[in-house]
Design an enzyme around this catalytic site. Structure first.
Site, mmCIF file in Angstrom:
data_model
loop_
_atom_site.group_PDB
_atom_site.id
_atom_site.type_symbol
_atom_site.label_atom_id
_atom_site.label_comp_id
_atom_site.label_asym_id
_atom_site.label_seq_id
_atom_site.Cartn_x
_atom_site.Cartn_y
_atom_site.Cartn_z
ATOM 1 C CE1 TYR A 46 -4.022 -1.986 0.135
ATOM 2 C CE2 TYR A 46 -2.594 -3.441 1.401
ATOM 3 C CZ TYR A 46 -3.747 -3.230 0.669
ATOM 4 O OH TYR A 46 -4.627 -4.258 0.459
ATOM 5 C CB SER A 47 0.856 4.301 -2.117
ATOM 6 O OG SER A 47 0.927 3.597 -3.315
ATOM 7 C CB CYS A 50 0.293 6.558 -8.310
ATOM 8 S SG CYS A 50 0.158 5.343 -6.987
ATOM 9 C CD GLU A 89 4.887 2.591 -6.239
ATOM 10 O OE1 GLU A 89 6.118 2.471 -6.426
ATOM 11 O OE2 GLU A 89 4.387 3.057 -5.211
ATOM 12 C CE1 TYR A 144 -3.857 0.480 -6.614
ATOM 13 C CE2 TYR A 144 -1.659 1.453 -6.613
ATOM 14 C CZ TYR A 144 -3.009 1.518 -6.282
ATOM 15 O OH TYR A 144 -3.490 2.626 -5.644
HETATM 16 P P1 FAD Z 1 -7.006 -10.125 -2.926
HETATM 17 O O1 FAD Z 1 -7.589 -11.038 -1.925
HETATM 18 O O2 FAD Z 1 -5.539 -10.190 -3.180
HETATM 19 O O3 FAD Z 1 -7.787 -10.226 -4.253
HETATM 20 C C1 FAD Z 1 -7.426 -9.374 -5.340
HETATM 21 C C2 FAD Z 1 -7.581 -10.205 -6.593
HETATM 22 O O4 FAD Z 1 -8.969 -10.362 -6.828
HETATM 23 C C3 FAD Z 1 -7.052 -9.505 -7.816
HETATM 24 O O5 FAD Z 1 -5.697 -9.797 -8.018
HETATM 25 C C4 FAD Z 1 -7.918 -10.087 -8.894
HETATM 26 O O6 FAD Z 1 -7.392 -11.331 -9.294
HETATM 27 C C5 FAD Z 1 -9.223 -10.328 -8.203
HETATM 28 N N1 FAD Z 1 -10.183 -9.259 -8.484
HETATM 29 C C6 FAD Z 1 -10.233 -8.039 -7.894
HETATM 30 N N2 FAD Z 1 -11.245 -7.308 -8.380
HETATM 31 C C7 FAD Z 1 -11.868 -8.124 -9.286
HETATM 32 C C8 FAD Z 1 -12.974 -7.964 -10.133
HETATM 33 N N3 FAD Z 1 -13.675 -6.819 -10.143
HETATM 34 N N4 FAD Z 1 -13.328 -8.990 -10.921
HETATM 35 C C9 FAD Z 1 -12.630 -10.153 -10.927
HETATM 36 N N5 FAD Z 1 -11.555 -10.348 -10.149
HETATM 37 C C10 FAD Z 1 -11.177 -9.355 -9.347
HETATM 38 N N6 FAD Z 1 -4.474 -0.547 -3.022
HETATM 39 C C11 FAD Z 1 -5.122 0.436 -2.353
HETATM 40 O O7 FAD Z 1 -6.322 0.318 -2.051
HETATM 41 N N7 FAD Z 1 -4.458 1.581 -1.964
HETATM 42 C C12 FAD Z 1 -3.150 1.785 -2.235
HETATM 43 O O8 FAD Z 1 -2.579 2.833 -1.879
HETATM 44 C C13 FAD Z 1 -2.444 0.749 -2.930
HETATM 45 N N8 FAD Z 1 -1.148 0.889 -3.208
HETATM 46 C C14 FAD Z 1 -0.481 -0.096 -3.880
HETATM 47 C C15 FAD Z 1 0.872 0.085 -4.164
HETATM 48 C C16 FAD Z 1 1.569 -0.883 -4.854
HETATM 49 C C17 FAD Z 1 3.040 -0.673 -5.158
HETATM 50 C C18 FAD Z 1 0.895 -2.063 -5.281
HETATM 51 C C19 FAD Z 1 1.621 -3.128 -6.049
HETATM 52 C C20 FAD Z 1 -0.444 -2.255 -4.993
HETATM 53 C C21 FAD Z 1 -1.156 -1.278 -4.284
HETATM 54 N N9 FAD Z 1 -2.493 -1.434 -3.950
HETATM 55 C C22 FAD Z 1 -3.153 -0.426 -3.296
HETATM 56 C C23 FAD Z 1 -3.228 -2.693 -4.254
HETATM 57 C C24 FAD Z 1 -3.112 -3.645 -3.031
HETATM 58 O O9 FAD Z 1 -1.760 -4.086 -2.892
HETATM 59 C C25 FAD Z 1 -3.972 -4.886 -3.152
HETATM 60 O O10 FAD Z 1 -3.673 -5.539 -4.369
HETATM 61 C C26 FAD Z 1 -5.476 -4.610 -3.112
HETATM 62 O O11 FAD Z 1 -5.841 -3.953 -1.897
HETATM 63 C C27 FAD Z 1 -6.258 -5.948 -3.188
HETATM 64 O O12 FAD Z 1 -5.779 -6.782 -2.163
HETATM 65 P P2 FAD Z 1 -6.762 -7.755 -1.387
HETATM 66 O O13 FAD Z 1 -5.928 -8.623 -0.500
HETATM 67 O O14 FAD Z 1 -7.873 -7.010 -0.758
HETATM 68 O O15 FAD Z 1 -7.383 -8.597 -2.550
#
Ligand code: FAD
Ligand code: A2P
Length: 296
Positions: free
Chosen positions: A78-79, A254, A294, A296
Protein backbone atom coordinates in the site's frame (compact mmCIF):
# COMPACT_ATOMS: atom_id res chain seq x y z
CA UNK A 1 15.63 18.96 0.51
CA UNK A 2 13.55 15.83 -0.05
CA UNK A 3 16.32 13.34 0.81
CA UNK A 4 20.05 13.75 0.69
CA UNK A 5 21.45 10.44 -0.62
CA UNK A 6 20.10 7.05 -1.65
CA UNK A 7 21.68 5.65 1.53
CA UNK A 8 19.33 7.86 3.59
CA UNK A 9 16.22 6.19 2.18
CA UNK A 10 14.80 3.80 4.78
CA UNK A 11 13.96 0.36 3.35
CA UNK A 12 12.93 -3.05 4.71
CA UNK A 13 13.22 -2.12 8.36
CA UNK A 14 10.61 -4.84 8.98
CA UNK A 15 10.52 -7.99 6.85
CA UNK A 16 7.60 -10.39 6.23
CA UNK A 17 9.01 -13.07 8.54
CA UNK A 18 9.22 -10.62 11.43
CA UNK A 19 6.73 -7.80 10.77
CA UNK A 20 6.13 -4.86 13.06
CA UNK A 21 2.85 -5.25 14.90
CA UNK A 22 1.32 -1.78 14.97
CA UNK A 23 -2.11 -0.63 16.03
CA UNK A 24 -4.92 1.06 14.16
CA UNK A 25 -5.50 4.60 15.40
CA UNK A 26 -8.13 5.96 12.98
CA UNK A 27 -10.25 4.52 10.21
CA UNK A 28 -12.13 7.25 8.36
CA UNK A 29 -14.44 6.51 5.45
CA UNK A 30 -13.59 9.00 2.68
CA UNK A 31 -16.54 8.17 0.42
CA UNK A 32 -20.18 8.63 1.49
CA UNK A 33 -21.97 5.68 3.12
CA UNK A 34 -24.28 5.32 0.12
CA UNK A 35 -21.42 5.25 -2.42
CA UNK A 36 -20.65 1.79 -3.86
CA UNK A 37 -16.96 2.61 -3.32
CA UNK A 38 -15.75 2.15 0.25
CA UNK A 39 -12.42 3.97 0.47
CA UNK A 40 -10.76 4.49 3.86
CA UNK A 41 -8.09 6.73 5.29
CA UNK A 42 -6.45 4.52 7.90
CA UNK A 43 -3.88 5.79 10.41
CA UNK A 44 -1.57 3.20 12.02
CA UNK A 45 0.50 3.69 15.16
CA UNK A 46 4.24 3.02 14.83
CA UNK A 47 5.33 4.31 18.22
CA UNK A 48 6.62 1.01 19.65
CA UNK A 49 8.96 0.26 16.74
CA UNK A 50 11.62 1.76 14.49
CA UNK A 51 9.72 2.05 11.20
CA UNK A 52 10.26 5.32 9.38
CA UNK A 53 9.57 6.31 5.80
CA UNK A 54 9.61 9.12 3.28
CA UNK A 55 6.98 10.37 0.84
CA UNK A 56 6.39 8.06 -2.14
CA UNK A 57 7.29 4.82 -0.37
CA UNK A 58 4.92 1.91 0.33
CA UNK A 59 4.47 -0.45 3.25
CA UNK A 60 3.37 -4.07 3.26
CA UNK A 61 0.39 -5.27 5.25
CA UNK A 62 0.26 -8.96 6.18
CA UNK A 63 -3.36 -10.06 6.61
CA UNK A 64 -3.97 -12.23 9.68
CA UNK A 65 -4.79 -15.93 9.23
CA UNK A 66 -4.06 -18.37 6.43
CA UNK A 67 -4.99 -18.81 2.78
CA UNK A 68 -6.95 -21.68 1.19
CA UNK A 69 -3.81 -23.86 1.35
CA UNK A 70 -3.29 -23.23 5.06
CA UNK A 71 -0.27 -21.00 4.38
CA UNK A 72 0.06 -17.56 6.03
CA UNK A 73 -1.35 -14.84 3.76
CA UNK A 74 1.16 -13.01 1.59
CA UNK A 75 1.69 -9.31 2.21
CA UNK A 76 -0.01 -6.68 0.03
CA UNK A 77 1.67 -3.36 -0.72
CA UNK A 78 0.00 0.00 0.00
CA UNK A 79 1.32 3.44 -0.94
CA UNK A 80 1.88 5.65 2.06
CA UNK A 81 -0.58 8.56 2.15
CA UNK A 82 1.11 10.56 4.92
CA UNK A 83 4.27 12.63 4.79
CA UNK A 84 7.30 11.43 6.79
CA UNK A 85 6.10 13.09 10.01
CA UNK A 86 2.69 11.39 9.82
CA UNK A 87 -0.75 12.95 10.13
CA UNK A 88 -0.22 13.61 13.84
CA UNK A 89 3.09 15.36 13.05
CA UNK A 90 4.99 13.34 15.68
CA UNK A 91 6.65 10.77 13.36
CA UNK A 92 4.75 8.02 15.14
CA UNK A 93 2.08 7.13 12.58
CA UNK A 94 1.71 6.08 8.95
CA UNK A 95 -1.48 6.56 6.92
CA UNK A 96 -2.93 4.57 4.04
CA UNK A 97 -5.74 5.17 1.55
CA UNK A 98 -7.38 1.81 0.86
CA UNK A 99 -10.32 0.75 -1.29
CA UNK A 100 -12.32 -2.23 -0.04
CA UNK A 101 -12.13 -4.85 -2.82
CA UNK A 102 -15.49 -6.61 -3.29
CA UNK A 103 -16.50 -8.22 -6.57
CA UNK A 104 -18.67 -10.95 -8.02
CA UNK A 105 -16.76 -14.07 -9.03
CA UNK A 106 -16.82 -14.07 -12.87
CA UNK A 107 -17.95 -17.74 -13.05
CA UNK A 108 -19.91 -18.51 -9.88
CA UNK A 109 -21.31 -15.01 -9.32
CA UNK A 110 -20.51 -15.38 -5.60
CA UNK A 111 -19.33 -12.29 -3.73
CA UNK A 112 -15.56 -12.28 -3.21
CA UNK A 113 -13.88 -9.99 -0.67
CA UNK A 114 -10.22 -9.06 -1.08
CA UNK A 115 -8.25 -10.35 1.89
CA UNK A 116 -5.98 -7.46 2.85
CA UNK A 117 -8.18 -4.55 1.80
CA UNK A 118 -11.11 -5.87 3.83
CA UNK A 119 -8.83 -6.45 6.82
CA UNK A 120 -7.58 -2.85 6.62
CA UNK A 121 -10.93 -1.23 5.83
CA UNK A 122 -12.57 -3.00 8.81
CA UNK A 123 -9.89 -2.07 11.37
CA UNK A 124 -11.10 -0.51 14.59
CA UNK A 125 -8.94 1.71 16.81
CA UNK A 126 -6.62 -0.51 18.86
CA UNK A 127 -6.72 -3.47 16.45
CA UNK A 128 -3.28 -5.01 15.69
CA UNK A 129 -1.83 -4.72 12.17
CA UNK A 130 1.24 -6.52 10.78
CA UNK A 131 3.40 -4.08 8.85
CA UNK A 132 6.52 -4.61 6.68
CA UNK A 133 8.83 -2.27 4.82
CA UNK A 134 9.01 0.46 3.88
CA UNK A 135 9.83 -0.23 0.23
CA UNK A 136 10.54 2.00 -2.75
CA UNK A 137 13.67 3.88 -3.71
CA UNK A 138 12.62 5.72 -6.83
CA UNK A 139 9.02 7.01 -6.64
CA UNK A 140 10.38 9.90 -4.58
CA UNK A 141 10.25 13.67 -4.76
CA UNK A 142 13.07 15.34 -6.68
CA UNK A 143 15.59 17.12 -4.50
CA UNK A 144 15.54 20.36 -6.48
CA UNK A 145 12.53 22.50 -5.42
CA UNK A 146 12.55 24.36 -8.74
CA UNK A 147 11.58 21.18 -10.63
CA UNK A 148 8.04 20.88 -12.01
CA UNK A 149 6.02 17.91 -10.73
CA UNK A 150 3.29 16.25 -12.79
CA UNK A 151 1.20 13.69 -10.89
CA UNK A 152 -1.37 11.42 -12.53
CA UNK A 153 -3.67 9.38 -10.25
CA UNK A 154 -6.75 7.22 -10.44
CA UNK A 155 -8.67 6.40 -7.25
CA UNK A 156 -6.43 5.35 -4.36
CA UNK A 157 -3.45 6.24 -6.57
CA UNK A 158 -3.83 9.65 -4.94
CA UNK A 159 -2.13 8.30 -1.78
CA UNK A 160 1.52 9.14 -2.54
CA UNK A 161 0.51 12.50 -4.01
CA UNK A 162 -1.27 13.49 -0.80
CA UNK A 163 2.05 12.74 0.93
CA UNK A 164 4.01 14.78 -1.66
CA UNK A 165 1.70 17.78 -1.36
CA UNK A 166 1.73 17.79 2.43
CA UNK A 167 5.51 17.67 2.40
CA UNK A 168 6.17 20.32 -0.23
CA UNK A 169 3.55 22.85 0.89
CA UNK A 170 3.12 22.24 4.64
CA UNK A 171 6.55 21.09 5.79
CA UNK A 172 9.37 22.36 3.60
CA UNK A 173 10.99 25.51 4.98
CA UNK A 174 10.51 27.22 1.61
CA UNK A 175 7.47 26.05 -0.36
CA UNK A 176 8.07 24.26 -3.66
CA UNK A 177 8.96 26.68 -6.45
CA UNK A 178 8.21 24.58 -9.55
CA UNK A 179 4.81 24.09 -11.17
CA UNK A 180 2.86 21.20 -9.63
CA UNK A 181 0.05 19.60 -11.66
CA UNK A 182 -2.25 16.84 -10.48
CA UNK A 183 -4.54 14.90 -12.84
CA UNK A 184 -7.00 12.91 -10.73
CA UNK A 185 -9.54 10.41 -12.06
CA UNK A 186 -12.51 9.12 -10.06
CA UNK A 187 -15.95 7.68 -10.86
CA UNK A 188 -18.19 10.42 -9.46
CA UNK A 189 -17.71 13.75 -7.67
CA UNK A 190 -18.29 12.16 -4.25
CA UNK A 191 -15.30 9.90 -4.90
CA UNK A 192 -12.91 12.89 -5.08
CA UNK A 193 -10.70 11.72 -2.20
CA UNK A 194 -9.09 14.42 0.00
CA UNK A 195 -10.81 17.06 -2.13
CA UNK A 196 -10.77 19.86 0.48
CA UNK A 197 -7.06 19.32 1.14
CA UNK A 198 -6.31 19.38 -2.58
CA UNK A 199 -8.33 22.54 -3.17
CA UNK A 200 -6.55 24.10 -0.17
CA UNK A 201 -3.20 23.62 -1.93
CA UNK A 202 -4.39 25.42 -5.04
CA UNK A 203 -4.62 28.50 -2.78
CA UNK A 204 -1.67 27.80 -0.46
CA UNK A 205 0.72 27.24 -3.40
CA UNK A 206 0.11 30.75 -4.72
CA UNK A 207 -1.22 29.34 -7.99
CA UNK A 208 1.67 26.90 -8.54
CA UNK A 209 -0.52 23.85 -7.86
CA UNK A 210 -3.14 22.98 -10.48
CA UNK A 211 -5.77 20.28 -9.96
CA UNK A 212 -7.40 18.72 -13.02
CA UNK A 213 -10.09 16.12 -12.36
CA UNK A 214 -11.54 13.48 -14.70
CA UNK A 215 -14.89 12.30 -13.36
CA UNK A 216 -15.54 9.26 -15.48
CA UNK A 217 -19.23 8.70 -14.80
CA UNK A 218 -20.26 12.36 -14.87
CA UNK A 219 -18.12 13.80 -17.68
CA UNK A 220 -17.65 12.70 -21.28
CA UNK A 221 -14.48 12.67 -23.36
CA UNK A 222 -14.32 14.11 -26.89
CA UNK A 223 -15.55 10.79 -28.35
CA UNK A 224 -18.52 10.68 -26.00
CA UNK A 225 -17.07 7.96 -23.74
CA UNK A 226 -16.08 8.08 -20.05
CA UNK A 227 -13.71 10.88 -19.11
CA UNK A 228 -10.44 9.34 -17.88
CA UNK A 229 -7.18 11.00 -16.79
CA UNK A 230 -5.61 10.24 -20.15
CA UNK A 231 -8.31 12.33 -21.87
CA UNK A 232 -7.51 15.29 -19.60
CA UNK A 233 -3.84 14.75 -20.39
CA UNK A 234 -4.62 14.74 -24.11
CA UNK A 235 -6.21 18.19 -23.63
CA UNK A 236 -2.89 19.47 -22.21
CA UNK A 237 -0.53 17.17 -24.14
CA UNK A 238 1.40 19.84 -26.02
CA UNK A 239 2.16 21.79 -22.84
CA UNK A 240 3.08 18.61 -20.95
CA UNK A 241 5.30 17.46 -23.79
CA UNK A 242 7.13 20.78 -23.79
CA UNK A 243 7.49 20.55 -19.98
CA UNK A 244 9.06 17.07 -20.12
CA UNK A 245 11.34 18.15 -22.96
CA UNK A 246 12.77 20.92 -20.83
CA UNK A 247 14.07 18.15 -18.52
CA UNK A 248 12.96 20.04 -15.43
CA UNK A 249 9.74 18.06 -14.92
CA UNK A 250 9.29 14.85 -12.93
CA UNK A 251 6.21 12.84 -13.91
CA UNK A 252 4.56 10.31 -11.57
CA UNK A 253 1.75 7.87 -12.43
CA UNK A 254 -0.07 5.98 -9.67
CA UNK A 255 -3.24 3.86 -9.64
CA UNK A 256 -4.86 1.61 -12.24
CA UNK A 257 -2.48 0.01 -14.71
CA UNK A 258 -5.03 0.54 -17.50
CA UNK A 259 -4.36 4.28 -17.67
CA UNK A 260 -0.78 3.85 -18.91
CA UNK A 261 -1.62 3.08 -22.55
CA UNK A 262 -3.89 6.11 -22.80
CA UNK A 263 -1.20 8.38 -21.38
CA UNK A 264 1.26 6.99 -23.92
CA UNK A 265 -1.20 7.71 -26.75
CA UNK A 266 -1.46 11.37 -25.67
CA UNK A 267 2.34 11.80 -25.52
CA UNK A 268 2.88 9.85 -28.77
CA UNK A 269 0.62 12.31 -30.59
CA UNK A 270 2.37 15.35 -29.09
CA UNK A 271 5.88 13.98 -29.77
CA UNK A 272 5.00 12.99 -33.36
CA UNK A 273 4.23 16.63 -34.17
CA UNK A 274 7.99 17.20 -33.82
CA UNK A 275 8.92 13.97 -35.56
CA UNK A 276 9.96 12.31 -32.29
CA UNK A 277 9.19 8.77 -31.12
CA UNK A 278 7.56 8.74 -27.68
CA UNK A 279 8.70 5.23 -26.54
CA UNK A 280 12.39 6.08 -27.00
CA UNK A 281 11.95 9.47 -25.36
CA UNK A 282 10.00 7.95 -22.45
CA UNK A 283 12.73 5.32 -21.96
CA UNK A 284 15.26 8.11 -21.67
CA UNK A 285 13.06 9.98 -19.16
CA UNK A 286 12.83 6.81 -17.05
CA UNK A 287 16.60 6.35 -17.19
CA UNK A 288 17.01 9.95 -16.06
CA UNK A 289 14.64 9.51 -13.07
CA UNK A 290 12.13 11.88 -14.65
CA UNK A 291 9.29 9.38 -15.27
CA UNK A 292 7.97 7.16 -12.47
CA UNK A 293 5.17 4.60 -12.61
CA UNK A 294 3.51 2.72 -9.75
CA UNK A 295 0.41 1.02 -11.11
CA UNK A 296 -1.52 -1.99 -9.84
P1 FAD B 1 -7.01 -10.12 -2.93
O1 FAD B 1 -7.59 -11.04 -1.93
O2 FAD B 1 -5.54 -10.19 -3.18
O3 FAD B 1 -7.79 -10.23 -4.25
C1 FAD B 1 -7.43 -9.37 -5.34
C2 FAD B 1 -7.58 -10.21 -6.59
O4 FAD B 1 -8.97 -10.36 -6.83
C3 FAD B 1 -7.05 -9.51 -7.82
O5 FAD B 1 -5.70 -9.80 -8.02
C4 FAD B 1 -7.92 -10.09 -8.89
O6 FAD B 1 -7.39 -11.33 -9.29
C5 FAD B 1 -9.22 -10.33 -8.20
N1 FAD B 1 -10.18 -9.26 -8.48
C6 FAD B 1 -10.23 -8.04 -7.89
N2 FAD B 1 -11.25 -7.31 -8.38
C7 FAD B 1 -11.87 -8.12 -9.29
C8 FAD B 1 -12.97 -7.96 -10.13
N3 FAD B 1 -13.68 -6.82 -10.14
N4 FAD B 1 -13.33 -8.99 -10.92
C9 FAD B 1 -12.63 -10.15 -10.93
N5 FAD B 1 -11.55 -10.35 -10.15
C10 FAD B 1 -11.18 -9.35 -9.35
N6 FAD B 1 -4.47 -0.55 -3.02
C11 FAD B 1 -5.12 0.44 -2.35
O7 FAD B 1 -6.32 0.32 -2.05
N7 FAD B 1 -4.46 1.58 -1.96
C12 FAD B 1 -3.15 1.78 -2.24
O8 FAD B 1 -2.58 2.83 -1.88
C13 FAD B 1 -2.44 0.75 -2.93
N8 FAD B 1 -1.15 0.89 -3.21
C14 FAD B 1 -0.48 -0.10 -3.88
C15 FAD B 1 0.87 0.09 -4.16
C16 FAD B 1 1.57 -0.88 -4.85
C17 FAD B 1 3.04 -0.67 -5.16
C18 FAD B 1 0.90 -2.06 -5.28
C19 FAD B 1 1.62 -3.13 -6.05
C20 FAD B 1 -0.44 -2.25 -4.99
C21 FAD B 1 -1.16 -1.28 -4.28
N9 FAD B 1 -2.49 -1.43 -3.95
C22 FAD B 1 -3.15 -0.43 -3.30
C23 FAD B 1 -3.23 -2.69 -4.25
C24 FAD B 1 -3.11 -3.65 -3.03
O9 FAD B 1 -1.76 -4.09 -2.89
C25 FAD B 1 -3.97 -4.89 -3.15
O10 FAD B 1 -3.67 -5.54 -4.37
C26 FAD B 1 -5.48 -4.61 -3.11
O11 FAD B 1 -5.84 -3.95 -1.90
C27 FAD B 1 -6.26 -5.95 -3.19
O12 FAD B 1 -5.78 -6.78 -2.16
P2 FAD B 1 -6.76 -7.75 -1.39
O13 FAD B 1 -5.93 -8.62 -0.50
O14 FAD B 1 -7.87 -7.01 -0.76
O15 FAD B 1 -7.38 -8.60 -2.55
P1 A2P C 1 -14.73 3.87 -14.36
O1 A2P C 1 -14.76 2.93 -13.17
O2 A2P C 1 -15.88 4.80 -14.36
O3 A2P C 1 -14.57 3.17 -15.66
P2 A2P C 1 -11.36 2.94 -9.18
O4 A2P C 1 -12.32 3.64 -8.26
O5 A2P C 1 -11.85 1.62 -9.69
O6 A2P C 1 -10.00 2.87 -8.60
O7 A2P C 1 -11.24 3.85 -10.47
C1 A2P C 1 -10.76 5.19 -10.41
C2 A2P C 1 -11.03 5.86 -11.72
O8 A2P C 1 -10.25 5.28 -12.77
C3 A2P C 1 -12.48 5.74 -12.17
O9 A2P C 1 -12.87 6.99 -12.70
C4 A2P C 1 -12.42 4.68 -13.24
O10 A2P C 1 -13.44 4.81 -14.22
C5 A2P C 1 -11.10 5.06 -13.88
N1 A2P C 1 -10.58 4.02 -14.78
C6 A2P C 1 -10.98 2.75 -14.94
N2 A2P C 1 -10.28 2.14 -15.92
C7 A2P C 1 -9.43 3.07 -16.41
C8 A2P C 1 -8.44 3.08 -17.44
N3 A2P C 1 -8.20 2.01 -18.20
N4 A2P C 1 -7.77 4.21 -17.66
C9 A2P C 1 -8.00 5.32 -16.91
N5 A2P C 1 -8.91 5.39 -15.94
C10 A2P C 1 -9.62 4.27 -15.68
Amino acid sequence: MAHSTVADIPVNIYRPKDPYVGKAVDNIRLTPEDSPNDVRHVVLDLSEGSLRYIEGQSIGIVPPGTDANGKPHKLRLYSIASSRIGDHKDSKTVSLCVKRVVYKHPETGAEVRGVASNHICSLKPGDPVMITGPVGKSFLLPEDPTMNIVMIATGTGIAPFRAFLRHIYDEMPTPWQGEVWLFFGVQTSVDLLYHDELVGYTEKSGGKFKLMTAISREQKNAEGGRMYVQHRIAEHADTLWSMVQQRNTCTYICGLRGMEDGIDVAFTTAAAKQGLEWPAYQFDLKQSDLWHVETY
